[in-house]
Design a protein around this motif. Structure first.
Motif, PDB file in Angstrom:
ATOM      1  N   GLN B  16     -26.713  57.541  10.185  1.00 21.11           N
ATOM      2  CA  GLN B  16     -27.553  57.120   9.059  1.00 21.11           C
ATOM      3  C   GLN B  16     -28.851  57.914   9.037  1.00 21.11           C
ATOM      4  OE1 GLN B  16     -27.601  52.861  10.027  1.00 21.11           O
ATOM      5  NE2 GLN B  16     -26.679  52.506   8.017  1.00 21.11           N
ATOM      6  N   VAL B  17     -29.419  57.980   7.861  1.00 25.23           N
ATOM      7  CA  VAL B  17     -30.672  58.703   7.689  1.00 25.23           C
ATOM      8  C   VAL B  17     -31.603  57.845   6.832  1.00 25.23           C
ATOM      9  CG1 VAL B  17     -29.872  59.918   5.621  1.00 25.23           C
ATOM     10  CG2 VAL B  17     -31.673  60.933   7.007  1.00 25.23           C
ATOM     11  N   ARG B  18     -32.873  57.983   7.076  1.00 24.64           N
ATOM     12  CA  ARG B  18     -33.853  57.219   6.304  1.00 24.64           C
ATOM     13  C   ARG B  18     -33.928  57.789   4.870  1.00 24.64           C
ATOM     14  NH1 ARG B  18     -36.726  52.522   8.069  1.00 24.64           N
ATOM     15  NH2 ARG B  18     -37.611  53.484   9.922  1.00 24.64           N
ATOM     16  N   GLY B  19     -34.070  56.909   3.900  1.00 23.88           N
ATOM     17  CA  GLY B  19     -34.125  57.338   2.502  1.00 23.88           C
ATOM     18  C   GLY B  19     -35.242  58.331   2.222  1.00 23.88           C
ATOM     19  N   SER B  20     -36.294  58.285   3.032  1.00 24.77           N
ATOM     20  CA  SER B  20     -37.421  59.200   2.791  1.00 24.77           C
ATOM     21  C   SER B  20     -36.964  60.650   2.876  1.00 24.77           C
ATOM     22  CB  SER B  20     -38.550  58.943   3.788  1.00 24.77           C
ATOM     23  OG  SER B  20     -38.078  59.152   5.093  1.00 24.77           O
ATOM     24  N   ALA B  21     -35.972  60.930   3.740  1.00 30.68           N
ATOM     25  CA  ALA B  21     -35.489  62.311   3.868  1.00 30.68           C
ATOM     26  C   ALA B  21     -34.881  62.766   2.541  1.00 30.68           C
ATOM     27  CB  ALA B  21     -34.467  62.409   4.988  1.00 30.68           C
ATOM     28  N   LEU B  22     -34.113  61.866   1.918  1.00 31.32           N
ATOM     29  CA  LEU B  22     -33.501  62.212   0.623  1.00 31.32           C
ATOM     30  C   LEU B  22     -34.586  62.378  -0.453  1.00 31.32           C
ATOM     31  CD1 LEU B  22     -30.557  59.718   0.923  1.00 31.32           C
ATOM     32  CD2 LEU B  22     -30.292  62.175   0.671  1.00 31.32           C
ATOM     33  N   ASN B  23     -35.608  61.534  -0.361  1.00 30.38           N
ATOM     34  CA  ASN B  23     -36.682  61.636  -1.357  1.00 30.38           C
ATOM     35  C   ASN B  23     -37.452  62.942  -1.235  1.00 30.38           C
ATOM     36  OD1 ASN B  23     -36.162  59.291  -2.708  1.00 30.38           O
ATOM     37  ND2 ASN B  23     -37.454  58.034  -1.412  1.00 30.38           N
ATOM     38  N   THR B  24     -37.597  63.430   0.003  1.00 31.76           N
ATOM     39  CA  THR B  24     -38.296  64.716   0.148  1.00 31.76           C
ATOM     40  C   THR B  24     -37.454  65.837  -0.463  1.00 31.76           C
ATOM     41  OG1 THR B  24     -37.360  65.047   2.355  1.00 31.76           O
ATOM     42  CG2 THR B  24     -39.553  64.087   2.238  1.00 31.76           C
ATOM     43  N   ASP B  25     -36.122  65.716  -0.361  1.00 30.86           N
ATOM     44  CA  ASP B  25     -35.247  66.714  -1.000  1.00 30.86           C
ATOM     45  C   ASP B  25     -35.516  66.742  -2.502  1.00 30.86           C
ATOM     46  OD1 ASP B  25     -34.106  67.151   1.412  1.00 30.86           O
ATOM     47  OD2 ASP B  25     -32.192  66.165   0.975  1.00 30.86           O
ATOM     48  N   ALA B  26     -35.522  65.538  -3.095  1.00 28.61           N
ATOM     49  CA  ALA B  26     -35.709  65.439  -4.544  1.00 28.61           C
ATOM     50  C   ALA B  26     -37.070  66.004  -4.952  1.00 28.61           C
ATOM     51  CB  ALA B  26     -35.589  63.988  -4.983  1.00 28.61           C
ATOM     52  N   ALA B  27     -38.097  65.650  -4.180  1.00 27.40           N
ATOM     53  CA  ALA B  27     -39.446  66.117  -4.514  1.00 27.40           C
ATOM     54  C   ALA B  27     -39.511  67.639  -4.457  1.00 27.40           C
ATOM     55  CB  ALA B  27     -40.462  65.507  -3.545  1.00 27.40           C
ATOM     56  N   TYR B  28     -38.818  68.223  -3.482  1.00 25.60           N
ATOM     57  CA  TYR B  28     -38.852  69.685  -3.339  1.00 25.60           C
ATOM     58  C   TYR B  28     -38.195  70.355  -4.555  1.00 25.60           C
ATOM     59  CZ  TYR B  28     -38.398  74.371  -1.453  1.00 25.60           C
ATOM     60  OH  TYR B  28     -38.488  75.721  -1.274  1.00 25.60           O
ATOM     61  N   VAL B  29     -37.003  69.858  -4.909  1.00 25.32           N
ATOM     62  CA  VAL B  29     -36.281  70.468  -6.034  1.00 25.32           C
ATOM     63  C   VAL B  29     -37.122  70.371  -7.308  1.00 25.32           C
ATOM     64  CG1 VAL B  29     -34.211  70.344  -7.477  1.00 25.32           C
ATOM     65  CG2 VAL B  29     -34.027  69.986  -5.033  1.00 25.32           C
ATOM     66  N   GLU B  30     -37.703  69.195  -7.527  1.00 26.44           N
ATOM     67  CA  GLU B  30     -38.504  69.012  -8.739  1.00 26.44           C
ATOM     68  C   GLU B  30     -39.713  69.933  -8.760  1.00 26.44           C
ATOM     69  OE1 GLU B  30     -38.195  64.342  -9.514  1.00 26.44           O
ATOM     70  OE2 GLU B  30     -39.072  65.547 -11.116  1.00 26.44           O
ATOM     71  N   SER B  31     -40.327  70.080  -7.590  1.00 25.37           N
ATOM     72  CA  SER B  31     -41.523  70.935  -7.551  1.00 25.37           C
ATOM     73  C   SER B  31     -41.150  72.398  -7.779  1.00 25.37           C
ATOM     74  CB  SER B  31     -42.242  70.780  -6.216  1.00 25.37           C
ATOM     75  OG  SER B  31     -41.555  71.494  -5.210  1.00 25.37           O
ATOM     76  N   GLN B  32     -39.949  72.798  -7.367  1.00 24.00           N
ATOM     77  CA  GLN B  32     -39.567  74.201  -7.487  1.00 24.00           C
ATOM     78  C   GLN B  32     -39.024  74.528  -8.874  1.00 24.00           C
ATOM     79  OE1 GLN B  32     -40.035  76.586  -4.906  1.00 24.00           O
ATOM     80  NE2 GLN B  32     -41.267  74.818  -4.331  1.00 24.00           N
ATOM     81  N   GLY B  34     -38.053  71.892 -11.327  1.00 21.02           N
ATOM     82  CA  GLY B  34     -38.149  70.842 -12.323  1.00 21.02           C
ATOM     83  C   GLY B  34     -37.012  69.827 -12.284  1.00 21.02           C
ATOM     84  N   ARG B  35     -37.162  68.851 -13.146  1.00 19.01           N
ATOM     85  CA  ARG B  35     -36.235  67.717 -13.185  1.00 19.01           C
ATOM     86  C   ARG B  35     -34.798  68.165 -13.533  1.00 19.01           C
ATOM     87  NH1 ARG B  35     -34.769  63.045 -11.234  1.00 19.01           N
ATOM     88  NH2 ARG B  35     -33.051  62.416 -12.515  1.00 19.01           N
ATOM     89  N   ALA B  36     -34.703  69.220 -14.352  1.00 20.51           N
ATOM     90  CA  ALA B  36     -33.367  69.674 -14.781  1.00 20.51           C
ATOM     91  C   ALA B  36     -32.538  70.120 -13.577  1.00 20.51           C
ATOM     92  CB  ALA B  36     -33.505  70.817 -15.778  1.00 20.51           C
ATOM     93  N   ALA B  37     -33.191  70.788 -12.637  1.00 18.28           N
ATOM     94  CA  ALA B  37     -32.465  71.266 -11.451  1.00 18.28           C
ATOM     95  C   ALA B  37     -31.979  70.076 -10.627  1.00 18.28           C
ATOM     96  CB  ALA B  37     -33.359  72.164 -10.615  1.00 18.28           C
ATOM     97  N   LEU B  38     -32.840  69.064 -10.506  1.00 17.60           N
ATOM     98  CA  LEU B  38     -32.437  67.886  -9.741  1.00 17.60           C
ATOM     99  C   LEU B  38     -31.267  67.196 -10.441  1.00 17.60           C
ATOM    100  CD1 LEU B  38     -33.194  66.261  -7.227  1.00 17.60           C
ATOM    101  CD2 LEU B  38     -34.573  64.785  -8.678  1.00 17.60           C
ATOM    102  N   HIS B  39     -31.307  67.224 -11.747  1.00 15.08           N
ATOM    103  CA  HIS B  39     -30.210  66.624 -12.509  1.00 15.08           C
ATOM    104  C   HIS B  39     -28.900  67.359 -12.218  1.00 15.08           C
ATOM    105  CE1 HIS B  39     -28.231  64.392 -15.607  1.00 15.08           C
ATOM    106  NE2 HIS B  39     -27.845  65.513 -16.202  1.00 15.08           N
ATOM    107  N   ARG B  40     -28.993  68.667 -12.027  1.00 11.35           N
ATOM    108  CA  ARG B  40     -27.783  69.430 -11.718  1.00 11.35           C
ATOM    109  C   ARG B  40     -27.201  68.983 -10.379  1.00 11.35           C
ATOM    110  NH1 ARG B  40     -30.394  74.185 -13.802  1.00 11.35           N
ATOM    111  NH2 ARG B  40     -30.561  75.199 -11.793  1.00 11.35           N
TER     112      ARG B  40
END
Lengths: 616, 198
Positions: B16-32, B34-40
């Protein structure tokens, strides 16, 4: 989740929201001076992204190690909010005078665990009307000229008051060889969109920073810039506007290339065939590269040397050469990419590297298609009318795409080989089954052809009932060998032209079970063994060998049962003549729901009455 | 590009992994990108039959570790990350992590870092053990060993960036280097990372 985890989650959200809604630019830094968190307002003031600031240092932010140290010392010594004035730099290099307030955060033991710093913009206080600022005109110009972004200042008449060196050299690069100072904005930048004048009017009127993205075309090339229009106040009104032009053309193009390459990767993987893949690649590429003339050439093992799996060309009726020492064959043979202008191509012809019957294009770009066994072809684009249509970067993009193309071709080849192998195996196994059926019928001449005829009828019924072709295939296989178990029944019993005794009938009744034992080890994709063993079972349980009933008998076996009985009744037997078709169908219709599945009986009726099925 | 087979293999991973790790992934993609990439990324999850919406991830909750590996693999595809790109993503992750910024009182100087790192790991992962196997103050280096952790090679370069940044938080003026010196995918018994600073 535990209560503690939920509380932590709520706390996290609360803290994050608080950081994001703080109106004052605030940062949290470590005792070593490393920035750990920043508020949204700080990001907005400095024009940095969050992750660009976090992990940086206070020294980097303030641009002065001594000041940063003094600020920390103040906070540490007095243990209360302290302040200091300095200038911080935004991402574009703009100096912003600020008052820095700092508060130490301590743990329970009193140790400093970090510092909160708040920055208050004091531009208005340090640059009051009439006293522009404390730096000299020369320093001011030197600062602006040291910045890579294009910067200019215009007055209320939109005439240039100042233009920095970066913008001057860019203007000269556009072929505009006049000094812009004092000239109207439009005289120099006639290519700007119409709405720009209104934007300046808005900044002069409202006195607010305006950030826009501008797309302009100069000398046939498209440029995209992030443009900041910053008001300069004097006496409470906006006297001038500073414009900072940050060229983001490359950044945007890189983003677009990435998107296109991702789309190609994703879509080619799911394309239904090679032609479709090539069309997708050409269509997607056309948004970043000129693909009006586009070809995918494949190397052949024999003549002609290459064939074109796909090509599109502006020249009507163009037929790309498939032999000779062409640029395409050069790329394939030497396994390296080639970007050549018309002159380059002529030089290659003169030096004997290539032969060409046709006029070279203005520019030609080809990359090899590399598979694991070597070069399998080339991907080519060319432009007849624009010698600058392609660059080295386009070559790199095309090289990436060529990997996708080569992979798609390889996949297709493997698929085709696999399909051929499957077809071969299918033919072999069907052939074996036919042979087995023939052997059986050699021993039992009265039922010669019975199994083939049953197979045809069973398939017709199955299709009538809407079964898939895969299921129909299974029924066909099973029907072809459904009596294979009779191989264990003595030939004199099978061929006796008289009614059999009860004991002999019992022996005949073993054939479905024996047939099951024979075929159960063969790996059919359909339940052929179960169809064989159940084809004499009846809906009411009166059949053999197991006496199972209703849905316990699988549908293909219920179909085979009807087809078997109809064919048998319609054929001559040693102990009786053939029944007429009407009598046969009446008999199975009479026994619907008792012996036979009524839906199968209905389908069978339709096959004969409507589709006019006939045993050949 | 991730294949369905690889996807299915990853789903079998335990832990198992803490949800924060997944959230950092999302934040990185969005910052690089944008939201469209995360949607992909989310669309690919959906296509593979394992829908995941990052906005619904609770950073303090525990999730199957396979989601973390899949998240990184799909982001690798979407952002076209090579090894350097994965390292950069790992480097950025602590900057987005609430646990890192507030929860564990980082940054730490190397000596404290070695003591706290096992507990820090346990706060994020319920698979594998991380500990400092060697600390050399004179050489200005330390070694971290990650044991019983065989999830996917995509994490190897990611952790180089990640561990390096964690220690980097402790230094304002010294550059931290981190490289993987042992790897289970190279036949070693565990992963080992050497962190050095000038």
């Amino acid at each position: 989740m535990t209560d503690t985890e939920l509380e932590l989650y709520a706390l996290e959200r609360y803290i994050n929201e608080m950081w994001q809604s703080l109106p004052v630019p605030v940062a949290y830094i470590s005792p070593q001076g490393v920035i750990l968190d920043v508020s949204s307002s700080l990001q907005n003031v400095l024009h940095y992204r969050r992750e660009e600031l976090i992990g940086g240092t206070l020294v980097g932010l303030l641009g002065d190690g001594e000041k940063a140290g003094r600020i920390q010392d103040l906070a540490f010594d007095k243990d209360r909010a302290s302040s200091y004035e300095c200038v911080i730099r935004s991402k574009s290099g703009q100096g912003i005078p600020v008052s820095v307030s700092m508060l130490a955060r301590r743990n329970e033991q009193g140790g400093v665990t970090g510092y909160f710093i708040a920055l208050v913009d004091i531009t208005d206080r340090v640059t009051p009307a009439g006293r522009r600022d404390s730096i000299s005109e020369a320093e001011y110009r030197a600062t602006l000229n040291s910045i890579g972004d294009g910067i200019h200042v215009v007055d209320r008449d939109l005439r240039f008051v100042m233009v920095n060196e970066a913008l001057r050299s860019r203007i000269q690069g556009f072929g505009i060889d006049i000094d812009p100072l004092g000239k109207p904005l439009r005289d120099i930048f006639g290519f700007l969109p119409a709405g720009v004048d209104n934007e300046y009017a808005s900044v002069f009127k409202k006195g607010e920073l305006l950030v826009t993205e501008e797309k302009v075309t100069i000398a046939g090339r498209e440029f995209i810039s992030e443009v900041r229009k910053i008001p300069i106040f004097e006496g409470g009104t906006v006297k001038q506007v500073v414009t900072v032009i940050h060229d983001i053309t490359e950044q945007k193009r890189n983003e677009q290339i990435k998107t296109v390459l991702y789309q190609i990767s994703a879509e080619v993987n799911t394309a239904r065939d090679l032609q479709h893949s090539f069309e997708i690649i050409r269509r997607r590429l056309s948004t970043i590269i000129d693909t009006r003339n586009f070809a995918i050439a494949l190397r052949n093992r024999s003549e002609p040397e290459v064939s074109f799996a796909y090509y599109a060309d502006e020249k009507e009726g163009y037929d790309p050469p498939t032999s000779g020492r062409t640029l395409t064959s050069y790329v394939i043979e030497h396994n390296h990419s080639l970007l050549v202008t018309e002159n380059d191509a002529r030089r290659m012809i003169r030096s004997g590297q290539i032969d060409m019957d046709e006029e070279p294009a203005g520019v030609w770009l080809g990359v090899p298609l590399r598979a694991k066994d070597g070069v399998i072809g080339a991907l080519v684009v060319k432009s007849y009318d624009d010698p600058a249509a392609y660059s080295r970067r386009d070559l790199e993009v095309l090289e990436f795409v060529s990997e996708q193309v080569a992979a798609a071709i390889e996949r297709k080849r493997v698929d085709e080989e696999m399909q051929q192998t499957i077809e071969r195996l299918k033919k072999t196994s069907t052939g074996i089954i036919y042979t087995i059926a023939k052997i059986l019928e050699l021993r039992d001449p009265y039922t010669a052809g019975h199994q083939q005829r049953v197979a045809r009828l069973a398939c017709a019924i199955a299709r009538e009932m809407g079964m898939s072709e895969e299921e129909v295939d299974g029924i066909f296989m099973a029907a072809l060998i459904h009596d294979i178990g009779k191989i264990y029944v003595p030939a004199e019993i099978l061929n006796r032209p008289a009614k059999l005794s009860e004991t002999e009938m019992d022996l005949v009744k073993t054939h479905p079970g024996i047939g099951y034992d024979i075929v159960k080890g063969i790996d059919f994709s359909q339940p052929v063994d179960r169809i064989v063993v159940q084809h004499h079972e009846r809906i009411d349980g009166s059949g053999y060998p197991s006496g199972i009933e209703g849905d316990a008998i699988i549908l293909p076996a219920r179909i085979l049962a009807v087809a078997d009985v109809v064919e048998a009744m319609a054929s001559h037997r040693p102990y009786r003549p053939a029944f007429s078709l009407d009598d046969t169908l009446s008999e199975i219709n009479r026994c619907r729901d008792s012996l036979y599945d009524s839906s199968v009986v209905d389908a069978c009726m339709k096959v004969f009455r409507v589709d006019n099925f006939k045993f050949e | 590009m991730i294949t369905r087979t690889e996807f299915q293999e990853i789903i079998k991973l335990d832990g198992q992994v803490r949800g924060s790790a997944l959230n950092t992934d999302a934040a990185y993609v969005e910052s690089q990108e944008g939201r469209a990439a995360l949607h992909r990324v989310e669309t690919t999850f959906q296509t593979m039959g394992y829908p995941l919406q990052y906005t619904k991830i609770n950073s303090m909750g525990w999730y199957p570790v396979c989601l973390r590996v899949l998240s990184l693999r799909l982001i690798q595809d979407v952002l076209m990350l090579d090894e350097a790109g994965l390292r950069t993503m790992g480097d950025a992750a602590p900057k987005f992590s609430f646990l890192v910024r507030v929860g564990v009182n980082l940054p730490l100087l190397p000596a404290a870092f070695t003591k706290k790192i096992p507990g820090y790991w346990r706060r994020h992962y319920r698979v594998g053990e991380l500990w400092a196997s060697e600390m050399n103050g004179q050489e200005r280096s330390l070694r971290l060993q990650l044991r019983n952790f065989r999830l996917h090679p995509v994490l190897c370069r990611y952790f180089e960036g990640y561990f390096g940044r964690l220690l980097q938080f402790g230094f304002a003026d010294q550059q931290v280097e981190c490289r993987e010196t042992k790897c289970v995918y190279e036949g070693d018994a565990c992963h080992e990372y050497e962190l050095s600073w000038q």
